[in-house]
Design a protein around this motif. Sequence first.
Motif, PDB file in Angstrom:
ATOM      1  N   GLU A   2       0.835  -1.188   0.000  1.00 20.38           N
ATOM      2  CA  GLU A   2       0.000   0.000   0.000  1.00 20.38           C
ATOM      3  C   GLU A   2       0.874   1.243   0.000  1.00 20.38           C
ATOM      4  OE1 GLU A   2      -3.594  -0.078   2.404  1.00 20.38           O
ATOM      5  OE2 GLU A   2      -2.958  -2.051   3.106  1.00 20.38           O
ATOM      6  N   PRO A  17      -8.149  10.179  -0.230  1.00 21.90           N
ATOM      7  CA  PRO A  17      -7.656   8.814  -0.430  1.00 21.90           C
ATOM      8  C   PRO A  17      -6.762   8.674  -1.659  1.00 21.90           C
ATOM      9  CG  PRO A  17     -10.001   8.938  -0.871  1.00 21.90           C
ATOM     10  CD  PRO A  17      -9.608  10.257  -0.304  1.00 21.90           C
ATOM     11  N   ASN A  18      -6.820   9.631  -2.594  1.00 20.16           N
ATOM     12  CA  ASN A  18      -5.939   9.574  -3.758  1.00 20.16           C
ATOM     13  C   ASN A  18      -4.476   9.739  -3.361  1.00 20.16           C
ATOM     14  OD1 ASN A  18      -8.118   9.208  -5.482  1.00 20.16           O
ATOM     15  ND2 ASN A  18      -8.297  11.380  -5.946  1.00 20.16           N
ATOM     16  N   GLY A  20      -3.041   8.149  -0.849  1.00 21.88           N
ATOM     17  CA  GLY A  20      -2.510   6.871  -0.359  1.00 21.88           C
ATOM     18  C   GLY A  20      -3.499   6.195   0.562  1.00 21.88           C
ATOM     19  N   SER A  21      -3.400   4.884   0.628  1.00 19.42           N
ATOM     20  CA  SER A  21      -4.344   4.112   1.439  1.00 19.42           C
ATOM     21  C   SER A  21      -3.963   4.104   2.915  1.00 19.42           C
ATOM     22  CB  SER A  21      -4.455   2.690   0.908  1.00 19.42           C
ATOM     23  OG  SER A  21      -3.165   2.104   0.822  1.00 19.42           O
ATOM     24  N   GLN A  23      -2.243   6.830   5.660  1.00 20.13           N
ATOM     25  CA  GLN A  23      -1.813   8.217   5.788  1.00 20.13           C
ATOM     26  C   GLN A  23      -1.395   8.494   7.223  1.00 20.13           C
ATOM     27  OE1 GLN A  23      -4.321  11.085   3.785  1.00 20.13           O
ATOM     28  NE2 GLN A  23      -4.886   9.602   2.203  1.00 20.13           N
ATOM     29  N   GLN A  42     -14.454   2.954  -0.960  1.00 19.28           N
ATOM     30  CA  GLN A  42     -13.051   3.302  -0.732  1.00 19.28           C
ATOM     31  C   GLN A  42     -12.781   3.482   0.756  1.00 19.28           C
ATOM     32  OE1 GLN A  42     -11.895   6.876  -2.820  1.00 19.28           O
ATOM     33  NE2 GLN A  42      -9.942   5.950  -3.337  1.00 19.28           N
ATOM     34  N   SER A  43     -11.567   3.134   1.182  1.00 22.20           N
ATOM     35  CA  SER A  43     -11.198   3.296   2.591  1.00 22.20           C
ATOM     36  C   SER A  43      -9.738   3.706   2.700  1.00 22.20           C
ATOM     37  CB  SER A  43     -11.433   2.004   3.372  1.00 22.20           C
ATOM     38  OG  SER A  43     -10.538   1.002   2.938  1.00 22.20           O
ATOM     39  N   ILE A  44      -9.414   4.293   3.853  1.00 26.58           N
ATOM     40  CA  ILE A  44      -8.027   4.604   4.179  1.00 26.58           C
ATOM     41  C   ILE A  44      -7.804   4.298   5.651  1.00 26.58           C
ATOM     42  CG2 ILE A  44      -7.823   6.408   2.431  1.00 26.58           C
ATOM     43  CD1 ILE A  44      -7.794   8.439   4.768  1.00 26.58           C
ATOM     44  N   THR A  45      -6.542   4.127   6.002  1.00 31.96           N
ATOM     45  CA  THR A  45      -6.136   3.974   7.390  1.00 31.96           C
ATOM     46  C   THR A  45      -5.300   5.181   7.760  1.00 31.96           C
ATOM     47  OG1 THR A  45      -6.114   1.569   7.193  1.00 31.96           O
ATOM     48  CG2 THR A  45      -4.892   2.526   9.039  1.00 31.96           C
ATOM     49  N   TRP A  90     -14.074   4.724   5.899  1.00 32.28           N
ATOM     50  CA  TRP A  90     -14.556   4.146   4.653  1.00 32.28           C
ATOM     51  C   TRP A  90     -15.869   4.809   4.270  1.00 32.28           C
ATOM     52  CZ3 TRP A  90     -14.935   1.885   9.347  1.00 32.28           C
ATOM     53  CH2 TRP A  90     -16.191   1.440   9.758  1.00 32.28           C
TER      54      TRP A  90
END
Length: 104
Positions: A2, A17-18, A20-21, A23, A42-45, A90
Amino acid sequence: TESIFTITDGASVVIDPNNGSIQKWTLSATRTPSAANFVDGQSITLAVTSGSNAIVWTDASWGGSGVVWKTNAGVLPPLNGSGITFIVLWKLDGQVYGARVGDA
């Protein structure tokens, strides 16, 4: 693998989210971030280092009146005073949901 992105802290922070997944974000004050470019599914951490600062998730760009929390009985979870707090965000049906990962 990721992609990892470091958010530049400041008075106006946009979580996208563009970028990076995963941050990383170190707070220098309490912040009210906005969201950009989240699409359904879409999701991010986030890996947040906060010190004594907080994040206020009420910006309408998250959907409705802000992020809807699915942990901590639906209440904004506290951030760790030291170390990293992990938060997963998400989007589903136009709303961004959040969950704090673990207790510490």
